[in-house]
Design a protein around this motif. Sequence first.
Motif, PDB file in Angstrom:
ATOM      1  N   ALA A 433      -4.272   5.187  -7.486  1.00 49.21           N
ATOM      2  CA  ALA A 433      -3.918   3.831  -7.090  1.00 49.21           C
ATOM      3  C   ALA A 433      -2.427   3.723  -6.785  1.00 49.21           C
ATOM      4  CB  ALA A 433      -4.301   2.850  -8.197  1.00 49.21           C
ATOM      5  N   ILE A 434      -1.590   4.364  -7.605  1.00 52.51           N
ATOM      6  CA  ILE A 434      -0.143   4.350  -7.371  1.00 52.51           C
ATOM      7  C   ILE A 434       0.195   5.067  -6.075  1.00 52.51           C
ATOM      8  CG2 ILE A 434       2.077   5.199  -8.237  1.00 52.51           C
ATOM      9  CD1 ILE A 434       0.978   4.764 -11.079  1.00 52.51           C
ATOM     10  N   THR A 435      -0.486   6.197  -5.826  1.00 56.39           N
ATOM     11  CA  THR A 435      -0.243   6.954  -4.598  1.00 56.39           C
ATOM     12  C   THR A 435      -0.599   6.133  -3.369  1.00 56.39           C
ATOM     13  OG1 THR A 435      -0.685   9.042  -5.743  1.00 56.39           O
ATOM     14  CG2 THR A 435      -0.820   9.058  -3.337  1.00 56.39           C
ATOM     15  N   ARG A 436      -1.751   5.422  -3.434  1.00 58.72           N
ATOM     16  CA  ARG A 436      -2.144   4.590  -2.305  1.00 58.72           C
ATOM     17  C   ARG A 436      -1.149   3.459  -2.083  1.00 58.72           C
ATOM     18  NH1 ARG A 436      -7.453   5.312  -4.419  1.00 58.72           N
ATOM     19  NH2 ARG A 436      -7.285   3.300  -5.497  1.00 58.72           N
ATOM     20  N   THR A 437      -0.681   2.875  -3.171  1.00 56.43           N
ATOM     21  CA  THR A 437       0.282   1.777  -3.056  1.00 56.43           C
ATOM     22  C   THR A 437       1.584   2.241  -2.415  1.00 56.43           C
ATOM     23  OG1 THR A 437      -0.641   0.686  -4.997  1.00 56.43           O
ATOM     24  CG2 THR A 437       1.582   0.040  -4.322  1.00 56.43           C
ATOM     25  N   ASN A 438       2.046   3.412  -2.845  1.00 57.99           N
ATOM     26  CA  ASN A 438       3.296   3.944  -2.311  1.00 57.99           C
ATOM     27  C   ASN A 438       3.196   4.403  -0.870  1.00 57.99           C
ATOM     28  OD1 ASN A 438       4.515   3.507  -4.781  1.00 57.99           O
ATOM     29  ND2 ASN A 438       4.204   5.616  -5.507  1.00 57.99           N
ATOM     30  N   SER A 439       1.965   4.722  -0.456  1.00 60.76           N
ATOM     31  CA  SER A 439       1.782   5.206   0.913  1.00 60.76           C
ATOM     32  C   SER A 439       1.677   4.077   1.922  1.00 60.76           C
ATOM     33  CB  SER A 439       0.529   6.089   0.998  1.00 60.76           C
ATOM     34  OG  SER A 439      -0.631   5.313   0.751  1.00 60.76           O
ATOM     35  N   VAL A 440       1.499   2.847   1.451  1.00 62.30           N
ATOM     36  CA  VAL A 440       1.383   1.707   2.359  1.00 62.30           C
ATOM     37  C   VAL A 440       2.788   1.305   2.841  1.00 62.30           C
ATOM     38  CG1 VAL A 440       0.717  -0.712   2.573  1.00 62.30           C
ATOM     39  CG2 VAL A 440      -0.697   0.861   1.239  1.00 62.30           C
ATOM     40  N   GLU A 441       2.945   1.206   4.135  1.00 63.29           N
ATOM     41  CA  GLU A 441       4.236   0.825   4.703  1.00 63.29           C
ATOM     42  C   GLU A 441       4.531  -0.634   4.374  1.00 63.29           C
ATOM     43  OE1 GLU A 441       6.452   2.566   6.241  1.00 63.29           O
ATOM     44  OE2 GLU A 441       5.323   4.448   6.285  1.00 63.29           O
ATOM     45  N   PRO A 442       5.741  -0.978   3.937  1.00 64.68           N
ATOM     46  CA  PRO A 442       6.078  -2.369   3.664  1.00 64.68           C
ATOM     47  C   PRO A 442       6.082  -3.198   4.947  1.00 64.68           C
ATOM     48  CG  PRO A 442       8.034  -0.986   3.558  1.00 64.68           C
ATOM     49  CD  PRO A 442       6.861  -0.065   3.687  1.00 64.68           C
ATOM     50  N   ALA A 443       5.608  -4.402   4.820  1.00 60.87           N
ATOM     51  CA  ALA A 443       5.557  -5.297   5.989  1.00 60.87           C
ATOM     52  C   ALA A 443       6.970  -5.670   6.410  1.00 60.87           C
ATOM     53  CB  ALA A 443       4.757  -6.548   5.670  1.00 60.87           C
ATOM     54  N   GLU A 444       7.189  -5.774   7.764  1.00 57.27           N
ATOM     55  CA  GLU A 444       8.520  -6.159   8.249  1.00 57.27           C
ATOM     56  C   GLU A 444       8.717  -7.662   8.138  1.00 57.27           C
ATOM     57  OE1 GLU A 444       9.070  -4.659  12.135  1.00 57.27           O
ATOM     58  OE2 GLU A 444       8.884  -2.565  11.539  1.00 57.27           O
TER      59      GLU A 444
END
Length: 444
Positions: A433-444
Amino acid sequence: MDKTEAGDGYNRRSLFWICTLLVFTAALSFSIRTGASGAIKAALLDGPAPLHSGEMIAAALGNAFLGFALSLLAISPLLDMIGAKRVVLFSSACFILGPGLILLSPEMSGIDAVYRMLNIGMVVCGLGWGAMEASVNPVTAALYPDDKTHRLNTLHAWWPAGLIVGGLLSVLLLSQLELPWQATVALIPVPAIACALFALRQPFPETESSAMGVPFTQMIAEPFKRPSFWIFPAIMFLTASAELAPGSWVDIALTQTVGMPGILVLVYVSAIMFVMRHFAGALEKRFSDIGLLFFSTVPAAIGLYGLSIASSPLTALLAATLWAFGVCFLWPTMLAAASRRFPRGGSWSIGIVGFAGAMAIYFVLPQIGAIYDRAKLEKAGGESAFAALQPGPELGQVLAYAAEQSFQAIAVIPLVLFVIFGAVWVAERRSRAITRTNSVEPAE
C-alpha cells in the motif's frame, strides 16, 4: 513439443511428469515406511526393547529426514554444477538401495546391528528424498517462472497420491493378506526404476538463477544479503512440524485407539490434499500466498487436537478432514513464496527452506515418540506395570492416552503459525500500500 518459453528445446511436459513421478516415488517410500513402521517395531524392537520401542522407531523414521536434510542442503547450491538429470538419477538409485538395506536389517546379529542397519536404510531413503526436493522444485520453477504457486502445488499433489498408493498397499498386504512387512518395503524400488529410465531420455534445463545470469558466488550470498529471507526457513520449520511429523506418526499412534489402521487416516488425508492442491493457484490469486497460509492454520490446529482425542473411525476421519484442509498447501506454497521473493537465490534459497523443514522433522519426530513413551508409562503406573499389561481394554486405554498426549503436543504449532503468518501478511499488505501511494504522481 511443449517447450520452455526460452525456446531451449526442453520437453516441458515430459520433464514435469518426470518430476511428478519422482515426487510420487518419494511419497510412496514415505507412506510404506510409515505403514510398515508398526509391524517393523513389533518384529524388530518390541521384543528386545519394549520400554523404548516407540522412541526407537520414531528416531529411525526421523533419520530419513536427516538424510533428506543433508542431501537437500548439499545438493541445492551445486545443482547446476552436478546437473539436475544426475541428481534425479541419484535420487532414484537411493530409493532402490535404501529399501534394500531396510530389508537386510532382520538378518543382522543382535539388536544393535539390526537397529543400525535399519537406520542406515532410512537415511539412504532420506538422501533420495532430499535429492528429489533439491532437483524437482528448481526445475519446475525454471519451467514455469510465471506460475510457480500453481505448478509447485500441482507437482506436490503427487506427494499425497504416493501416500495414498503406499498406504493402501500397506493395508492390503499387511492387514488383509497378512504378509510380512518386507513385502511392502520391496515395492518401493519399482517406480524408482521407472523414473530413472524415463529421465535418461530427457535433457534438463538450468535453474532460474543461472538463466538470469547470476554467478554462483552471488547465488550463495543472496540469502545472506537479504535478512528478510530467513523468516521463511524459520516458518518452514514449524509448518513441516504441523504436517509431516503427524503424518509419520498416525499409524503407530492411532491404529490401536480408533478401531482402524492409522495409515488409512493418512490415506484419507492424502486424498483431500491431492484434490485441494490443484486449486492452490486460484486461491493464491484471491488471498496471496501468505494469506493462503494464514487461513490454513486454523483448521490445522483444530484437526490435530481432534486427532488427539479421536476414539472411533468417525471422529478420526472428521478430525483428519480439518487437518488435511489445514496442511495441504503448506509445503509447496512455502517453497513458491520463497522462490518468488528471492529468485536470484535459485535452487540454493529453495534448498535452505526445504532443509529447515526436513530438520524440523528430524528433531520433532523423536520427541513425539518420547512423549508417547513417557505418557504410556505414566498412565500405566510405571515401567513394571506397563510391562505386565496384556492386550485388551486396559492396554488400549493406556495407548489412547499416549496418543492423545503426543498429538496435543504438536497441535500448538499451527496456533503459533497463525500469529506469524498474520503478522507477515499484514506487513506485506502495508508495504504494498505504501509503495502504491508513493508511486502515484502528485496532482498539479
